[in-house]
Design a protein around this motif. Sequence first.
Motif, PDB file in Angstrom:
ATOM      1  N   ASP A  42      10.655   7.365  -6.334  1.00 26.75           N
ATOM      2  CA  ASP A  42      11.932   7.571  -6.787  1.00 26.75           C
ATOM      3  C   ASP A  42      12.793   8.069  -5.829  1.00 26.75           C
ATOM      4  O   ASP A  42      13.884   7.141  -5.413  1.00 26.75           O
ATOM      5  CB  ASP A  42      11.563   8.861  -8.048  1.00 26.75           C
ATOM      6  CG  ASP A  42      11.873  10.113  -7.686  1.00 26.75           C
ATOM      7  OD1 ASP A  42      10.744  10.114  -7.096  1.00 26.75           O
ATOM      8  OD2 ASP A  42      12.253  10.797  -7.881  1.00 26.75           O
ATOM      9  N   THR A  43      12.308   8.476  -4.768  1.00 26.09           N
ATOM     10  CA  THR A  43      12.985   9.043  -3.587  1.00 26.09           C
ATOM     11  C   THR A  43      12.719   7.844  -2.592  1.00 26.09           C
ATOM     12  O   THR A  43      14.109   7.735  -2.258  1.00 26.09           O
ATOM     13  CB  THR A  43      12.471  10.340  -2.891  1.00 26.09           C
ATOM     14  OG1 THR A  43      12.373  11.326  -3.488  1.00 26.09           O
ATOM     15  CG2 THR A  43      12.857  10.544  -1.249  1.00 26.09           C
ATOM     16  N   GLY A  51       2.943  12.643   4.895  1.00 27.50           N
ATOM     17  CA  GLY A  51       2.177  13.085   6.171  1.00 27.50           C
ATOM     18  C   GLY A  51       0.442  13.580   4.624  1.00 27.50           C
ATOM     19  O   GLY A  51      -0.237  12.620   5.187  1.00 27.50           O
ATOM     20  N   ASN A  52       1.100  13.303   3.099  1.00 23.32           N
ATOM     21  CA  ASN A  52      -0.071  13.345   2.399  1.00 23.32           C
ATOM     22  C   ASN A  52      -0.176  12.252   2.544  1.00 23.32           C
ATOM     23  O   ASN A  52      -1.319  11.064   1.643  1.00 23.32           O
ATOM     24  CB  ASN A  52       0.250  13.767   1.159  1.00 23.32           C
ATOM     25  CG  ASN A  52       0.576  15.505   1.064  1.00 23.32           C
ATOM     26  OD1 ASN A  52      -1.008  15.847   1.517  1.00 23.32           O
ATOM     27  ND2 ASN A  52       1.464  16.336   0.158  1.00 23.32           N
ATOM     28  N   MET A  53       0.464  11.409   2.068  1.00 21.19           N
ATOM     29  CA  MET A  53       0.557   9.766   2.065  1.00 21.19           C
ATOM     30  C   MET A  53      -0.427   8.919   3.337  1.00 21.19           C
ATOM     31  O   MET A  53      -1.362   8.327   2.713  1.00 21.19           O
ATOM     32  CB  MET A  53       2.406   8.905   2.746  1.00 21.19           C
ATOM     33  CG  MET A  53       1.960   7.517   1.912  1.00 21.19           C
ATOM     34  SD  MET A  53       3.645   7.200   1.487  1.00 21.19           S
ATOM     35  CE  MET A  53       4.017   6.777   3.447  1.00 21.19           C
ATOM     36  N   LEU A  73       0.679  -1.154   0.080  1.00 23.81           N
ATOM     37  CA  LEU A  73      -0.122  -0.174   0.176  1.00 23.81           C
ATOM     38  C   LEU A  73       1.106   1.591  -0.205  1.00 23.81           C
ATOM     39  O   LEU A  73       0.736   2.345  -1.002  1.00 23.81           O
ATOM     40  CB  LEU A  73      -0.770   0.334   1.225  1.00 23.81           C
ATOM     41  CG  LEU A  73      -1.655   0.865   1.431  1.00 23.81           C
ATOM     42  CD1 LEU A  73      -2.729   1.107   0.183  1.00 23.81           C
ATOM     43  CD2 LEU A  73      -2.720   0.971   2.478  1.00 23.81           C
ATOM     44  N   LYS A  74       1.843   1.514   0.649  1.00 24.70           N
ATOM     45  CA  LYS A  74       2.575   2.411   0.614  1.00 24.70           C
ATOM     46  C   LYS A  74       3.640   2.720  -0.479  1.00 24.70           C
ATOM     47  O   LYS A  74       3.445   3.884  -1.170  1.00 24.70           O
ATOM     48  CB  LYS A  74       4.070   2.004   1.865  1.00 24.70           C
ATOM     49  CG  LYS A  74       3.678   1.876   3.495  1.00 24.70           C
ATOM     50  CD  LYS A  74       4.783   2.087   4.344  1.00 24.70           C
ATOM     51  CE  LYS A  74       5.226   1.130   4.094  1.00 24.70           C
ATOM     52  NZ  LYS A  74       6.432   0.759   5.506  1.00 24.70           N
ATOM     53  N   LYS A 124       4.004   5.273  -5.706  1.00 22.19           N
ATOM     54  CA  LYS A 124       3.646   6.258  -7.425  1.00 22.19           C
ATOM     55  C   LYS A 124       2.832   7.074  -7.502  1.00 22.19           C
ATOM     56  O   LYS A 124       3.372   7.879  -7.970  1.00 22.19           O
ATOM     57  CB  LYS A 124       3.371   4.988  -7.573  1.00 22.19           C
ATOM     58  CG  LYS A 124       4.821   3.952  -7.378  1.00 22.19           C
ATOM     59  CD  LYS A 124       4.968   2.547  -8.158  1.00 22.19           C
ATOM     60  CE  LYS A 124       6.008   1.203  -7.699  1.00 22.19           C
ATOM     61  NZ  LYS A 124       5.016   0.759  -8.445  1.00 22.19           N
ATOM     62  N   GLU A 125       1.524   6.794  -6.539  1.00 20.16           N
ATOM     63  CA  GLU A 125       0.594   7.800  -6.986  1.00 20.16           C
ATOM     64  C   GLU A 125       1.113   9.189  -6.562  1.00 20.16           C
ATOM     65  O   GLU A 125       0.578   9.821  -7.436  1.00 20.16           O
ATOM     66  CB  GLU A 125      -1.260   7.363  -5.697  1.00 20.16           C
ATOM     67  CG  GLU A 125      -1.859   7.853  -6.530  1.00 20.16           C
ATOM     68  CD  GLU A 125      -3.182   7.425  -5.507  1.00 20.16           C
ATOM     69  OE1 GLU A 125      -3.582   8.401  -5.381  1.00 20.16           O
ATOM     70  OE2 GLU A 125      -3.191   6.180  -5.381  1.00 20.16           O
TER      71      GLU A 125
END
Length: 59
Positions: free
Chosen positions: A24-25, A40-42, A12-13, A18-19
Motif C-alpha cells: 500500500d505504501t 532490507g526485508n524485501m 517479484l518486488k 504484498k507478502e
Amino acid sequence: MSPRRGIMSNDLKVEIAKELGFYDTVQKEGWGGIKSRDAGNMVKRAVQIAEESLAENKK
C-alpha cells in the motif's frame, strides 16, 4: 554514467511487498517511500526465494 538497472523484476518486488505487507505504501508513494527496514526485508526474502529455487533445481 548509465542509469541504475534493478536486478529484481518489478513483478517479484510487487509480490514480495504484498507478502510483507507494505505494498500500500508502494502504491501511494512509490518504491522510494518504503522504510529501509522494509527494503532490507524485501532483499532477504528475495534471497530466500532464490535459495529455495536453487534447492529445488538440484533435486
